[in-house]
Motif scaffolding. Sequence first.
Motif, short mmCIF file in Angstrom:
data_model
loop_
_atom_site.label_atom_id
_atom_site.label_comp_id
_atom_site.label_asym_id
_atom_site.label_seq_id
_atom_site.Cartn_x
_atom_site.Cartn_y
_atom_site.Cartn_z
N SER A 128 0.82 -1.22 0.00
CA SER A 128 0.00 0.00 0.00
C SER A 128 0.85 1.26 0.00
O SER A 128 0.31 2.37 -0.13
N ARG A 129 2.16 1.10 0.13
CA ARG A 129 3.05 2.27 0.21
C ARG A 129 3.68 2.62 -1.14
O ARG A 129 4.32 3.67 -1.26
N TYR A 130 3.53 1.74 -2.13
CA TYR A 130 4.11 2.01 -3.44
C TYR A 130 3.29 3.04 -4.20
O TYR A 130 2.06 3.09 -4.09
N SER A 131 3.97 3.83 -5.01
CA SER A 131 3.27 4.66 -5.99
C SER A 131 2.79 3.74 -7.11
O SER A 131 3.27 2.59 -7.20
N PRO A 132 1.87 4.17 -7.97
CA PRO A 132 1.44 3.30 -9.07
C PRO A 132 2.61 2.83 -9.93
O PRO A 132 2.63 1.68 -10.39
N HIS A 133 3.60 3.69 -10.13
CA HIS A 133 4.77 3.32 -10.92
C HIS A 133 5.56 2.23 -10.21
O HIS A 133 5.94 1.22 -10.81
N GLN A 134 5.82 2.39 -8.93
CA GLN A 134 6.59 1.42 -8.16
C GLN A 134 5.87 0.08 -8.06
O GLN A 134 6.50 -0.97 -8.05
N ALA A 135 4.54 0.12 -8.00
CA ALA A 135 3.76 -1.12 -7.86
C ALA A 135 3.89 -2.02 -9.08
O ALA A 135 3.60 -3.22 -9.00
N ARG A 136 4.39 -1.48 -10.20
CA ARG A 136 4.55 -2.30 -11.40
C ARG A 136 5.63 -3.36 -11.25
O ARG A 136 5.72 -4.28 -12.05
N ARG A 137 6.43 -3.27 -10.20
CA ARG A 137 7.45 -4.29 -9.94
C ARG A 137 6.83 -5.66 -9.74
O ARG A 137 7.51 -6.68 -9.86
N HIS A 138 5.53 -5.70 -9.42
CA HIS A 138 4.86 -6.97 -9.18
C HIS A 138 4.21 -7.56 -10.44
O HIS A 138 3.45 -8.53 -10.34
N GLU A 139 4.50 -6.99 -11.59
CA GLU A 139 3.95 -7.53 -12.83
C GLU A 139 4.64 -8.82 -13.27
O GLU A 139 4.16 -9.52 -14.15
N ILE A 140 5.79 -9.12 -12.68
CA ILE A 140 6.51 -10.36 -12.96
C ILE A 140 6.90 -11.01 -11.64
O ILE A 140 6.80 -10.38 -10.58
N ARG A 141 7.37 -12.26 -11.71
CA ARG A 141 7.80 -12.95 -10.49
C ARG A 141 9.00 -12.24 -9.87
O ARG A 141 9.87 -11.77 -10.58
N PRO A 142 9.07 -12.20 -8.55
CA PRO A 142 10.26 -11.65 -7.90
C PRO A 142 11.45 -12.57 -8.12
O PRO A 142 11.28 -13.74 -8.48
N GLY A 143 12.65 -12.05 -7.91
CA GLY A 143 13.85 -12.83 -8.21
C GLY A 143 14.80 -12.98 -7.04
O GLY A 143 14.75 -12.22 -6.07
N VAL A 144 15.67 -13.96 -7.15
CA VAL A 144 16.74 -14.16 -6.18
C VAL A 144 17.71 -12.99 -6.27
O VAL A 144 18.24 -12.50 -5.28
N THR A 145 17.96 -12.53 -7.49
CA THR A 145 18.76 -11.34 -7.73
C THR A 145 18.07 -10.51 -8.79
O THR A 145 17.11 -10.97 -9.42
N GLY A 146 18.54 -9.30 -8.97
CA GLY A 146 17.88 -8.43 -9.94
C GLY A 146 18.75 -7.26 -10.34
O GLY A 146 19.91 -7.14 -9.92
N LEU A 147 18.18 -6.37 -11.13
CA LEU A 147 18.92 -5.22 -11.65
C LEU A 147 19.39 -4.31 -10.50
O LEU A 147 20.52 -3.81 -10.51
N ALA A 148 18.53 -4.10 -9.51
CA ALA A 148 18.92 -3.24 -8.38
C ALA A 148 20.08 -3.84 -7.60
O ALA A 148 20.90 -3.10 -7.04
N GLN A 149 20.16 -5.17 -7.56
CA GLN A 149 21.21 -5.83 -6.77
C GLN A 149 22.59 -5.65 -7.40
O GLN A 149 23.59 -5.71 -6.70
N ILE A 150 22.66 -5.43 -8.70
CA ILE A 150 23.97 -5.24 -9.34
C ILE A 150 24.28 -3.76 -9.54
O ILE A 150 25.38 -3.41 -9.97
N ARG A 151 23.31 -2.90 -9.25
CA ARG A 151 23.53 -1.46 -9.41
C ARG A 151 23.79 -0.75 -8.08
O ARG A 151 23.81 0.48 -8.05
N GLY A 152 23.95 -1.53 -7.02
CA GLY A 152 24.24 -0.89 -5.74
C GLY A 152 23.68 -1.60 -4.54
O GLY A 152 24.03 -1.30 -3.40
N ARG A 153 22.74 -2.53 -4.79
CA ARG A 153 22.19 -3.34 -3.71
C ARG A 153 21.62 -2.43 -2.62
O ARG A 153 20.86 -1.53 -2.88
N ASN A 154 21.99 -2.62 -1.36
CA ASN A 154 21.41 -1.84 -0.27
C ASN A 154 22.05 -0.47 -0.09
O ASN A 154 21.63 0.29 0.79
N SER A 155 23.05 -0.15 -0.90
CA SER A 155 23.62 1.20 -0.84
C SER A 155 22.73 2.19 -1.59
O SER A 155 22.90 3.40 -1.44
#
Length: 229
Positions: A128-155
């Motif tokens: 419920s906290r996502y913007s409509p744009h951010q909520a689109r992340r759920h249009e596909i299955r989540p992953g063990v790794t992803g684009l965000a994880q290679i672009r900086g991860r938790n930094s």
Amino acid sequence: MDADLSLRRRSPERSKRIIDVVVAAVVLILATPLLIMVAALVAVGLGRPVLFRQCRAGLHGQPFEMVKFRTMRPPNLKLGLLGDSDRLTPLGRWLRATSLDELPTLWNVLRGDMSLVGPRPLLPEYLSRYSPHQARRHEIRPGVTGLAQIRGRNSLSWEEKLDFDVRYVDSHNLRGDLTIVAATVRTVLRREGISAAGSVTAPEFLGTPGWSSPHSDSRPVTTRSGGAR
């Protein structure tokens, strides 16, 4: 015509699913001795249960139970073990730094809850906290790794991570997935972006400034050991 277009759209996803199942099964079989060793270390160092289980939001926001190796002691008021930094053990830090705690997550890939590559699954309370744009992340299955994880991860900031998730949704393909997997191996070996500043992993996502959903729930999330990595 519409049927042909729909078939073309489903074909890459079907191929992605086949690759997920084959790779996850092979890795789990080959890594069985390593799984047993890590399970033994967790049992001795942290006790039972060996596995950490937590509800996460998957495809289309549907909940599923994600499994990982435990990295934290349970909360204990008498011992002063309340915050994540107090409960995370040296063994847990090592498991997270090497990403060995993620090995059981391949079971979620086999089950179809997750893919090898995709946006990382997050807590259902965040939906419920996502913007409509951010909520689109759920249009596909989540992953063990992803684009965000290679672009900086938790930094990265939450806004940056969620934006990379949506970019992946719009542009993912087999070649890109192979690139992400290779880059993930380098990131893990270099132990980059393991935690955000001032946090053992990442701070809670409370929503993007300037966006407020009419159904938003910004109350702090209470999680069991393991956080929302």
